[in-house]
Design a protein around this motif. Structure first.
Motif, PDB file in Angstrom:
ATOM      1  N   ASP A  38      -0.033  18.900 -14.036  1.00 52.89           N
ATOM      2  CA  ASP A  38       0.978  19.599 -14.821  1.00 52.89           C
ATOM      3  C   ASP A  38       2.187  19.802 -13.918  1.00 52.89           C
ATOM      4  O   ASP A  38       2.177  20.649 -13.030  1.00 52.89           O
ATOM      5  CB  ASP A  38       0.434  20.941 -15.309  1.00 52.89           C
ATOM      6  CG  ASP A  38       1.463  21.708 -16.144  1.00 52.89           C
ATOM      7  OD1 ASP A  38       2.592  21.202 -16.308  1.00 52.89           O
ATOM      8  OD2 ASP A  38       1.134  22.806 -16.624  1.00 52.89           O
ATOM      9  N   TYR A  39       3.231  19.022 -14.139  1.00 52.26           N
ATOM     10  CA  TYR A  39       4.374  19.059 -13.231  1.00 52.26           C
ATOM     11  C   TYR A  39       5.188  20.347 -13.368  1.00 52.26           C
ATOM     12  O   TYR A  39       6.029  20.631 -12.516  1.00 52.26           O
ATOM     13  CB  TYR A  39       5.256  17.835 -13.441  1.00 52.26           C
ATOM     14  CG  TYR A  39       4.652  16.584 -12.845  1.00 52.26           C
ATOM     15  CD1 TYR A  39       4.857  16.266 -11.511  1.00 52.26           C
ATOM     16  CD2 TYR A  39       3.846  15.740 -13.603  1.00 52.26           C
ATOM     17  CE1 TYR A  39       4.285  15.137 -10.939  1.00 52.26           C
ATOM     18  CE2 TYR A  39       3.269  14.605 -13.044  1.00 52.26           C
ATOM     19  CZ  TYR A  39       3.492  14.305 -11.716  1.00 52.26           C
ATOM     20  OH  TYR A  39       2.916  13.196 -11.155  1.00 52.26           O
ATOM     21  N   THR A  79      15.842  13.164  -4.506  1.00 54.19           N
ATOM     22  CA  THR A  79      16.286  12.497  -5.726  1.00 54.19           C
ATOM     23  C   THR A  79      15.702  13.255  -6.915  1.00 54.19           C
ATOM     24  O   THR A  79      14.963  14.236  -6.737  1.00 54.19           O
ATOM     25  CB  THR A  79      15.806  11.030  -5.783  1.00 54.19           C
ATOM     26  OG1 THR A  79      14.368  11.020  -5.975  1.00 54.19           O
ATOM     27  CG2 THR A  79      16.134  10.293  -4.499  1.00 54.19           C
ATOM     28  N   SER A  80      16.012  12.807  -8.119  1.00 52.96           N
ATOM     29  CA  SER A  80      15.475  13.473  -9.308  1.00 52.96           C
ATOM     30  C   SER A  80      13.967  13.301  -9.420  1.00 52.96           C
ATOM     31  O   SER A  80      13.314  13.995 -10.201  1.00 52.96           O
ATOM     32  CB  SER A  80      16.153  12.930 -10.571  1.00 52.96           C
ATOM     33  OG  SER A  80      15.793  11.577 -10.800  1.00 52.96           O
ATOM     34  N   TYR A  81      13.400  12.383  -8.637  1.00 49.98           N
ATOM     35  CA  TYR A  81      11.956  12.152  -8.667  1.00 49.98           C
ATOM     36  C   TYR A  81      11.206  12.954  -7.616  1.00 49.98           C
ATOM     37  O   TYR A  81       9.980  12.968  -7.611  1.00 49.98           O
ATOM     38  CB  TYR A  81      11.660  10.658  -8.482  1.00 49.98           C
ATOM     39  CG  TYR A  81      11.917   9.852  -9.731  1.00 49.98           C
ATOM     40  CD1 TYR A  81      10.904   9.595 -10.646  1.00 49.98           C
ATOM     41  CD2 TYR A  81      13.193   9.366 -10.005  1.00 49.98           C
ATOM     42  CE1 TYR A  81      11.134   8.864 -11.802  1.00 49.98           C
ATOM     43  CE2 TYR A  81      13.445   8.631 -11.168  1.00 49.98           C
ATOM     44  CZ  TYR A  81      12.417   8.390 -12.054  1.00 49.98           C
ATOM     45  OH  TYR A  81      12.657   7.673 -13.204  1.00 49.98           O
ATOM     46  N   GLY A  82      11.917  13.599  -6.716  1.00 52.23           N
ATOM     47  CA  GLY A  82      11.265  14.394  -5.683  1.00 52.23           C
ATOM     48  C   GLY A  82      11.855  14.110  -4.309  1.00 52.23           C
ATOM     49  O   GLY A  82      12.995  13.644  -4.179  1.00 52.23           O
ATOM     50  N   ASN A 137       6.437  13.328  -5.103  1.00 48.59           N
ATOM     51  CA  ASN A 137       7.076  13.240  -6.414  1.00 48.59           C
ATOM     52  C   ASN A 137       6.958  14.572  -7.145  1.00 48.59           C
ATOM     53  O   ASN A 137       5.912  15.230  -7.114  1.00 48.59           O
ATOM     54  CB  ASN A 137       6.448  12.128  -7.249  1.00 48.59           C
ATOM     55  CG  ASN A 137       5.002  12.385  -7.611  1.00 48.59           C
ATOM     56  OD1 ASN A 137       4.156  12.539  -6.717  1.00 48.59           O
ATOM     57  ND2 ASN A 137       4.701  12.428  -8.903  1.00 48.59           N
ATOM     58  N   SER A 138       8.027  14.981  -7.804  1.00 50.71           N
ATOM     59  CA  SER A 138       8.043  16.253  -8.541  1.00 50.71           C
ATOM     60  C   SER A 138       8.097  16.033 -10.042  1.00 50.71           C
ATOM     61  O   SER A 138       8.231  16.989 -10.809  1.00 50.71           O
ATOM     62  CB  SER A 138       9.248  17.091  -8.097  1.00 50.71           C
ATOM     63  OG  SER A 138      10.450  16.379  -8.293  1.00 50.71           O
ATOM     64  N   ARG A 139       7.998  14.799 -10.485  1.00 49.01           N
ATOM     65  CA  ARG A 139       7.966  14.463 -11.915  1.00 49.01           C
ATOM     66  C   ARG A 139       7.075  13.250 -12.096  1.00 49.01           C
ATOM     67  O   ARG A 139       6.766  12.545 -11.128  1.00 49.01           O
ATOM     68  CB  ARG A 139       9.380  14.191 -12.437  1.00 49.01           C
ATOM     69  CG  ARG A 139      10.076  13.061 -11.736  1.00 49.01           C
ATOM     70  CD  ARG A 139      11.521  12.883 -12.194  1.00 49.01           C
ATOM     71  NE  ARG A 139      11.628  12.063 -13.384  1.00 49.01           N
ATOM     72  CZ  ARG A 139      12.784  11.570 -13.828  1.00 49.01           C
ATOM     73  NH1 ARG A 139      13.923  11.836 -13.185  1.00 49.01           N
ATOM     74  NH2 ARG A 139      12.809  10.819 -14.904  1.00 49.01           N
ATOM     75  N   LEU A 147       9.769   3.591 -10.794  1.00 49.87           N
ATOM     76  CA  LEU A 147       9.898   3.298  -9.366  1.00 49.87           C
ATOM     77  C   LEU A 147      11.244   2.656  -9.035  1.00 49.87           C
ATOM     78  O   LEU A 147      11.855   2.967  -8.004  1.00 49.87           O
ATOM     79  CB  LEU A 147       8.759   2.391  -8.912  1.00 49.87           C
ATOM     80  CG  LEU A 147       7.390   3.059  -8.785  1.00 49.87           C
ATOM     81  CD1 LEU A 147       6.313   2.028  -8.443  1.00 49.87           C
ATOM     82  CD2 LEU A 147       7.409   4.159  -7.732  1.00 49.87           C
ATOM     83  N   THR A 148      11.709   1.754  -9.885  1.00 43.95           N
ATOM     84  CA  THR A 148      13.007   1.134  -9.607  1.00 43.95           C
ATOM     85  C   THR A 148      14.135   2.153  -9.758  1.00 43.95           C
ATOM     86  O   THR A 148      15.116   2.106  -9.003  1.00 43.95           O
ATOM     87  CB  THR A 148      13.269  -0.073 -10.527  1.00 43.95           C
ATOM     88  OG1 THR A 148      13.144   0.317 -11.892  1.00 43.95           O
ATOM     89  CG2 THR A 148      12.289  -1.202 -10.226  1.00 43.95           C
ATOM     90  N   ALA A 149      14.009   3.089 -10.709  1.00 43.90           N
ATOM     91  CA  ALA A 149      15.024   4.136 -10.868  1.00 43.90           C
ATOM     92  C   ALA A 149      15.035   5.048  -9.643  1.00 43.90           C
ATOM     93  O   ALA A 149      16.107   5.427  -9.140  1.00 43.90           O
ATOM     94  CB  ALA A 149      14.757   4.940 -12.139  1.00 43.90           C
TER      95      ALA A 149
END
Length: 353
Positions: A38-39, A79-82, A137-139, A147-149
């Motif tokens: 659960d992120y 980044t927005s992914y962590g 990673n946070s999402r 992954l490419t994003a």
């Protein structure tokens, strides 16, 4: 008689109910593995099993990093992914070379190659955002597109807007190919070292060996069902240095297995002929002659047929372990390729750029 039948039915019904409840529990547990955490309420130790395991892994990681053969610094890039851990080496003015690790490995996997590459490039050795290492990673990360994003954001935050050489090993090689498909204009060139899938589907043997190789006692099953199969040249090496490298590689994986929670891996895909033809930047494809994820000669033949401008090299006396089993040959092949396409690795880009 009627009473006996009724009691029997009750017993059978109760047993069936127990089996049903047990099945729901098992299915629920398996689904939880696929669902992920659960992120919105990640534990502070995520993605580690506990705070103690996080401490243990970080201490191990930092100790291994002392083996980095030249001055370096580790940056944590948001980044927005962590948070992504990137280790930088080499002259700041040198051409940028971004290294992506194999699956279930961190930037430590590049340790044997750094000494040969860093004198010529500005090295950015990355810990994948959705794998072991110091990145977190946070999402959710569930697709290759995620992954490419993430990688695109990472390069932006590093100030690498163009002229990047991207090199990936195994899963990192596949990710390199996927990134080249969507952000080709940002890359100067790419190196695909034993990329998983990419050219042919992963064999079923890869899956069952991976599962068995993760069973306890971990070292025994990993050695006999994975390492001996994927890395026959290293497994049978007489050279003490290569034996030590293999031990380090296994220890890295075993420590990660001990400390990290399970995260559902992303399945690498095969590039279509049209996708391969769309790759117009200089690309080097490296494969060991004893590769087991696909026959080396067939992989080269497909590229020569579909995208003959992609440079190919079969590395002798190597399998999926090519960057370790044949470090010097792999490094020299990469250097020759990059210098040949207009990158003077001693001075930066030359006039051909």
């Amino acid at each position: 008689m009627t009473g006996k039948i009724t009691i029997g039915k009750i017993i059978l019904g109760a047993a069936a109910l127990c089996v049903m409840i047990g099945s729901f529990v098992v299915v629920g547990y398996v689904k939880s593995l696929f669902k992920g955490p659960d992120y919105a309420e990640l534990p502070s130790c995520y993605p580690f099993k506990s705070a103690a395991k996080e401490k243990q892994y970080r201490e191990y990681y930092e100790d291994r990093m002392k083996e980095w053969p030249m001055p370096s610094e580790t940056r944590i890039i948001v980044t927005s992914y962590g948070r992504t851990a990137v280790r930088l080496s080499g002259r700041e003015s040198a051409p940028p070379l971004v290294l992506l690790p194999s699956g279930f490995a961190s930037s430590l996997i590049w340790l044997p190659n750094i000494e040969g590459l860093a004198p010529f490039f500005r090295i950015y050795a990355v810990d994948n955002i959705y794998d072991v290492g110091l990145s977190v990673n946070s999402r959710p990360v569930t697709t290759g597109e995620d992954l490419t994003a993430w990688l695109d954001e990472l390069l932006t935050e590093l100030g690498l807007d163009d002229g990047v050489t991207l090199m990936g090993l195994s899963f990192g090689g596949w990710l390199t190919s996927r990134y080249a498909l969507v952000r080709q204009g940002r890359l100067r060139s790419a190196v695909l070292a034993a990329p998983v899938a990419t050219l042919f589907p992963l064999p079923g043997e890869w899956a069952w060996r991976g599962i068995v190789g993760a069973l306890p006692p971990h070292r025994f099953f990993m050695t006999h069902f994975l390492i001996n199969w994927m890395c026959p040249n290293l497994a049978n090496a007489k050279d003490e240095y290569k034996k030590r490298l293999l031990d380090h590689w296994m220890n890295d994986a075993l420590m990660a297995m001990k400390c990290f929670t399970f995260r559902m891996p992303i399945t690498p895909t095969v590039l279509t002929d049209e996708e391969l033809r769309s790759l117009q930047i200089p690309i080097l494809f490296l494969v060991g002659e004893n590769e087991v994820i696909y026959p080396a000669a067939q992989a080269v033949d497909r590229l020569k047929t579909v995208a003959p401008w992609i440079v190919t090299k079969i590395i002798p006396d190597a399998g999926h372990d090519l960057t370790i089993a044949q470090t010097e040959l792999v490094n020299s092949t990469i250097l020759t390729f990059l210098q040949g396409i207009g990158i003077d690795s001693r001075k930066g880009y030359n006039a051909v750029r």
